[in-house]
Design a protein around this motif. Structure first.
Motif, PDB file in Angstrom:
ATOM      1  N   ASP A  80     -28.258   7.174  34.580  1.00  0.00           N
ATOM      2  CA  ASP A  80     -27.295   7.265  34.759  1.00  0.00           C
ATOM      3  C   ASP A  80     -26.510   8.636  34.812  1.00  0.00           C
ATOM      4  O   ASP A  80     -26.180   8.734  33.682  1.00  0.00           O
ATOM      5  CB  ASP A  80     -26.346   6.614  34.855  1.00  0.00           C
ATOM      6  CG  ASP A  80     -26.328   4.902  35.298  1.00  0.00           C
ATOM      7  OD1 ASP A  80     -27.204   4.830  36.747  1.00  0.00           O
ATOM      8  OD2 ASP A  80     -26.266   4.100  34.842  1.00  0.00           O
ATOM      9  N   GLN A 459     -28.156   5.962  43.412  1.00  0.00           N
ATOM     10  CA  GLN A 459     -26.334   6.294  43.917  1.00  0.00           C
ATOM     11  C   GLN A 459     -26.193   7.623  43.339  1.00  0.00           C
ATOM     12  O   GLN A 459     -26.566   8.195  42.183  1.00  0.00           O
ATOM     13  CB  GLN A 459     -25.598   4.876  42.965  1.00  0.00           C
ATOM     14  CG  GLN A 459     -24.253   5.143  43.031  1.00  0.00           C
ATOM     15  CD  GLN A 459     -23.429   4.411  41.756  1.00  0.00           C
ATOM     16  OE1 GLN A 459     -24.176   3.998  40.970  1.00  0.00           O
ATOM     17  NE2 GLN A 459     -22.313   4.199  41.925  1.00  0.00           N
ATOM     18  N   ALA A 461     -22.179   8.701  42.798  1.00  0.00           N
ATOM     19  CA  ALA A 461     -20.798   8.917  42.908  1.00  0.00           C
ATOM     20  C   ALA A 461     -19.236   9.310  42.414  1.00  0.00           C
ATOM     21  O   ALA A 461     -19.452   9.296  41.863  1.00  0.00           O
ATOM     22  CB  ALA A 461     -20.470   7.424  41.625  1.00  0.00           C
ATOM     23  N   SER A 472     -18.612  10.776  31.328  1.00  0.00           N
ATOM     24  CA  SER A 472     -18.400   9.525  32.451  1.00  0.00           C
ATOM     25  C   SER A 472     -18.399   8.596  32.334  1.00  0.00           C
ATOM     26  O   SER A 472     -19.939   8.791  32.934  1.00  0.00           O
ATOM     27  CB  SER A 472     -17.895  10.418  33.757  1.00  0.00           C
ATOM     28  OG  SER A 472     -17.206   9.589  35.121  1.00  0.00           O
ATOM     29  N   THR A 473     -18.686   7.086  32.689  1.00  0.00           N
ATOM     30  CA  THR A 473     -19.194   5.996  32.797  1.00  0.00           C
ATOM     31  C   THR A 473     -19.250   5.660  34.881  1.00  0.00           C
ATOM     32  O   THR A 473     -20.397   5.018  35.013  1.00  0.00           O
ATOM     33  CB  THR A 473     -18.842   5.013  32.758  1.00  0.00           C
ATOM     34  OG1 THR A 473     -17.613   4.388  32.742  1.00  0.00           O
ATOM     35  CG2 THR A 473     -19.031   5.466  30.842  1.00  0.00           C
ATOM     36  N   SER A 474     -18.326   6.683  35.597  1.00  0.00           N
ATOM     37  CA  SER A 474     -18.084   6.318  36.972  1.00  0.00           C
ATOM     38  C   SER A 474     -18.298   6.916  37.437  1.00  0.00           C
ATOM     39  O   SER A 474     -19.111   6.810  38.401  1.00  0.00           O
ATOM     40  CB  SER A 474     -16.560   5.462  37.445  1.00  0.00           C
ATOM     41  OG  SER A 474     -15.537   6.760  36.641  1.00  0.00           O
ATOM     42  N   THR A 478     -27.122   7.770  39.774  1.00  0.00           N
ATOM     43  CA  THR A 478     -28.201   6.893  39.291  1.00  0.00           C
ATOM     44  C   THR A 478     -29.325   7.447  40.005  1.00  0.00           C
ATOM     45  O   THR A 478     -29.109   7.686  41.296  1.00  0.00           O
ATOM     46  CB  THR A 478     -27.886   5.348  39.826  1.00  0.00           C
ATOM     47  OG1 THR A 478     -26.032   5.631  39.447  1.00  0.00           O
ATOM     48  CG2 THR A 478     -28.557   4.596  39.105  1.00  0.00           C
TER      49      THR A 478
END
Length: 673
Positions: A80, A459, A461, A472-474, A478
């Motif tokens: 990620d 992904q 995002a 950031s984790t969001s 990915t």
């Protein structure tokens, strides 16, 4: 009712019901026998001691203990990717489904904000450096001393700037002395020119030399303090490096196990050099581990770390001493400057220290009366004309240059000299600002987000214009690698204690009946449960396969935690638990005896016995003499169906070991009222 039908009396009805109950009980007994035989197929259901007990024989066999868990499928190589710095997304270079290689650009940030951060950090550094220069200059500038009574001192300090050089301070003091005596020199020149050429200004030569020496001592103390700060900083960095080095050096010795200990010599074994009983040189440690060398390396590293810490302590104490010396030098210089200014003030005549202005000199008489300044004390506060004729020198006052006295139009400026502690604080602020500049410059170089692995983009995002936070984790991209899959699950505390990395696991995914194999790859030590029952994360690495699995799909895992072949086993139902103890009822010579045993692997049907039994021992599964409770004795709510003839009270369990609940539990159905 027909003539052939018997008469149904209450007694006949009870007898018929009793016969039906006996038939039902007999059927139930048959079912129990079949289920026991099916559960323990490896054992023969025996009737021991003239059919009193149902037993099984302890024998060798295979048993496996497993821990079952439910988890989800995930890619083994998943990344990620997120920006390590905050900023505004400028470009996004990939989309879902794209194939990328390690290092390929995924997105970029707007450089304008990052470059502004670098400039801001550089400005902060420049201000910190200027603050240090100003504070150092305040310690060697004449404006940092207490303003003296001399008019010349006020005149010079109002125009002086904060400089750090000794020459600048000396020049300021020299101009002060010259200006303070200019009126006297000119007055003397009007009467006795030769005296003006040969006589120095009163009180100016010797004090100026003392001030110059004091200011030079301040500068030397300043440099010594800054050098001491650098030495203390270097000592602290060296100490940190030594501590890390000692941890690494001692890792091999601290990781040693019992297997690494020196081998004990055989009894009577002799060594050529050390005599009988001494171990051979090649047996001092386990192969590949030299404990003696590892211990020596560790001790040397710890000694070096302690020495480095001692150096830090010494450097810090030395820094405190240097700070005290600088403060003392500053005090000495201030006192010398004050003495010099006071001496210059005492050398001036009354006429030279009056208010400045422009006027005509008064006439002196030949009788010798002392002259007085002519004209009112008016003017622009900078120059004026007057006569200072001692002894009644006659004539109109010639024009002369006067100096501003204590009551002049301009005011003197004085500032407090910075302390040594402030200089140290300024130096530390410079170090911090330099670190912030380095961070800002590094952040500017991290404006590009690249893929850490090769794989497929699953992904995206983030989008152009998004404001993203650092790490950031969001806001991530990915990427799924092609290195296989893992199953991520959690297990309770009661089960995690039996898990270990490397244990074999059987896995089925979703509705696919295919059994896949894998091994436990990691076991977490922090609970992920939000309830009072702790659960710990476990990762299972699936063996390589060609099939594609879907992220997040459900998986059933069965982890083999214990077991073996050719081990002594008994039916699991034969083992009873009382607290932490385990017992088995053994039939020997017609007598049942409870034997305490140690168990190993516990399977669904069989349990491994590690001590307490031997192969061939007859273990009791059930006591056939215990009457099966019928519906009349059970809590069915039926009444008036007759008496079974048992002496057992209704609502109680049969006596004897066979009537106990499994695992030592007791109790029974409630009695009827």
């Amino acid at each position: 009712m027909t003539a052939d039908e018997p008469v149904r009396t209450p007694a006949s009805v009870r007898r018929a019901a009793k016969r039906r109950r006996k038939l039902v009980v007999s059927g139930v007994s048959a079912v129990v026998v079949v289920s026991l035989v099916g559960a323990g197929a490896a054992f023969a259901a025996n009737r021991g001691s003239a059919g009193t007990y149902r037993t099984a024989t302890a024998t060798t066999g295979e048993v496996t203990q497993t821990v079952d868990a439910v988890g989800t499928v995930a890619s083994a190589a998943r990344a990620d990717a997120a920006f390590s710095v905050a900023g505004t997304v400028a470009t996004v270079a990939v989309g879902v489904g794209d194939s990328v290689s390690a290092g390929d650009v995924l997105a970029t940030l707007d450089l304008t904000e990052l470059e502004d951060a670098v400039e801001s950090a550089q400005e902060t550094l420049a201000r910190a450096q200027q603050a240090l220069e100003d504070d150092l200059a305040s310690q060697t500038s004449s404006s940092s001393t207490v303003a003296g009574p001399s008019a010349s001192a006020s005149s010079s300090t109002s125009t002086s700037t904060r400089t750090s050089g000794t020459s600048a301070s000396i020049a300021s003091i020299t101009s002060t002395s010259s200006a303070g005596t200019s009126g006297v020199s000119q007055a003397v020149a009007t009467t006795t020119p030769s005296a003006a050429a040969t006589s120095p200004s009163p009180g100016s030569a010797s004090p100026s030399a003392e001030v110059a020496q004091a200011l030079e001592a301040v500068e030397l103390a300043q440099q010594a303090l800054l050098d001491g700060y650098d030495a203390a900083t270097a000592a602290l960095e060296s100490s940190s490096t030594s501590v890390v080095g000692s941890q690494e050096a001692c890792a091999a010795f601290l990781a040693a196990t019992d297997d690494d200990l020196p081998s004990a010599p055989a009894e009577g074994e002799a060594d050529d050099d050390t005599g009988a009983g001494a171990p051979a040189q090649d047996e001092t440690s386990a192969p590949g581990v030299d404990l003696a060398a590892a211990l020596t390396t560790c001790q040397e590293a710890i000694t070096a770390a302690l020495g480095a810490q001692t150096d830090v302590d010494g450097a810090q104490h030395s820094l405190l001493d240097l700070a005290a010396q600088l403060d003392a030098a500053i005090q000495t210089a201030q006192e010398a400057l004050a003495a010099d200014q006071a001496g210059g003030s005492e050398g001036q005549t009354p006429g030279s220290s009056g208010d400045s202005g422009t006027g005509t000199g008064g006439s002196g008489t030949s009788g010798g009366s002392s002259g007085a300044p002519a004209g009112p004390s008016s003017g622009d506060g900078s120059s004026g004309s007057g006569a200072t004729g001692p002894g009644g020198a006659s004539g109109t006052g010639g024009s002369g240059s006067g100096t501003t006295g204590p009551t002049s139009g301009g005011s003197a400026t004085s500032q407090q000299a910075a302390s040594a502690q402030q200089v140290l604080a300024d130096r530390a602020a410079i170090d911090l600002a330099e670190a912030q500049v380095a961070i800002a410059q590094a952040d500017a170089q991290r404006s590009t987000l690249t893929s850490p692995i090769a794989g497929t983009v699953a992904q995206v995002a983030l989008a152009v214009g998004d404001q993203v936070e650092a790490s950031s984790t969001s806001a991530v991209v990915t990427v799924l690698g092609a290195d296989g899959y893992v199953v991520e699950t959690t297990v309770p505390l009661t089960a995690v204690v039996s898990l270990a990395v490397g244990q074999e696991t059987a896995v089925t995914v979703s509705d696919d009946p295919t059994v896949r194999t894998g091994t436990v790859s990691s076991i977490g030590v922090l609970s992920t449960s939000t309830s009072s029952t702790p659960e710990y994360p476990v990762t299972i690495a699936l063996d390589p396969q060609d099939e594609t699995l879907y992220e997040g799909s459900s998986a059933q895992a069965s982890i083999t935690v214990a077991g073996g072949t050719d081990v002594l086993v008994v039916p699991t139902s034969a083992v009873r638990a009382t607290g932490t103890a385990r017992t088995v009822a053994v039939l020997r010579d017609g007598t049942v005896t409870d034997v305490t045993v140690e168990v190993g692997a516990v399977g669904q049907e069989t349990t491994e016995i590690t001590s307490g039994l031997e192969a061939g021992d007859e273990v009791v599964l059930a006591d056939l003499t215990q009457e099966i409770v019928t519906d009349e004795e059970s809590s069915t709510g039926l009444t008036g169906l007759g008496d079974s003839g048992s002496t057992q009270q209704r609502g109680q369990m049969p006596s004897g070991g066979g009537g106990q609940f499994p695992a030592g539990g007791t109790g029974g159905p409630p009695s009827r009222g």
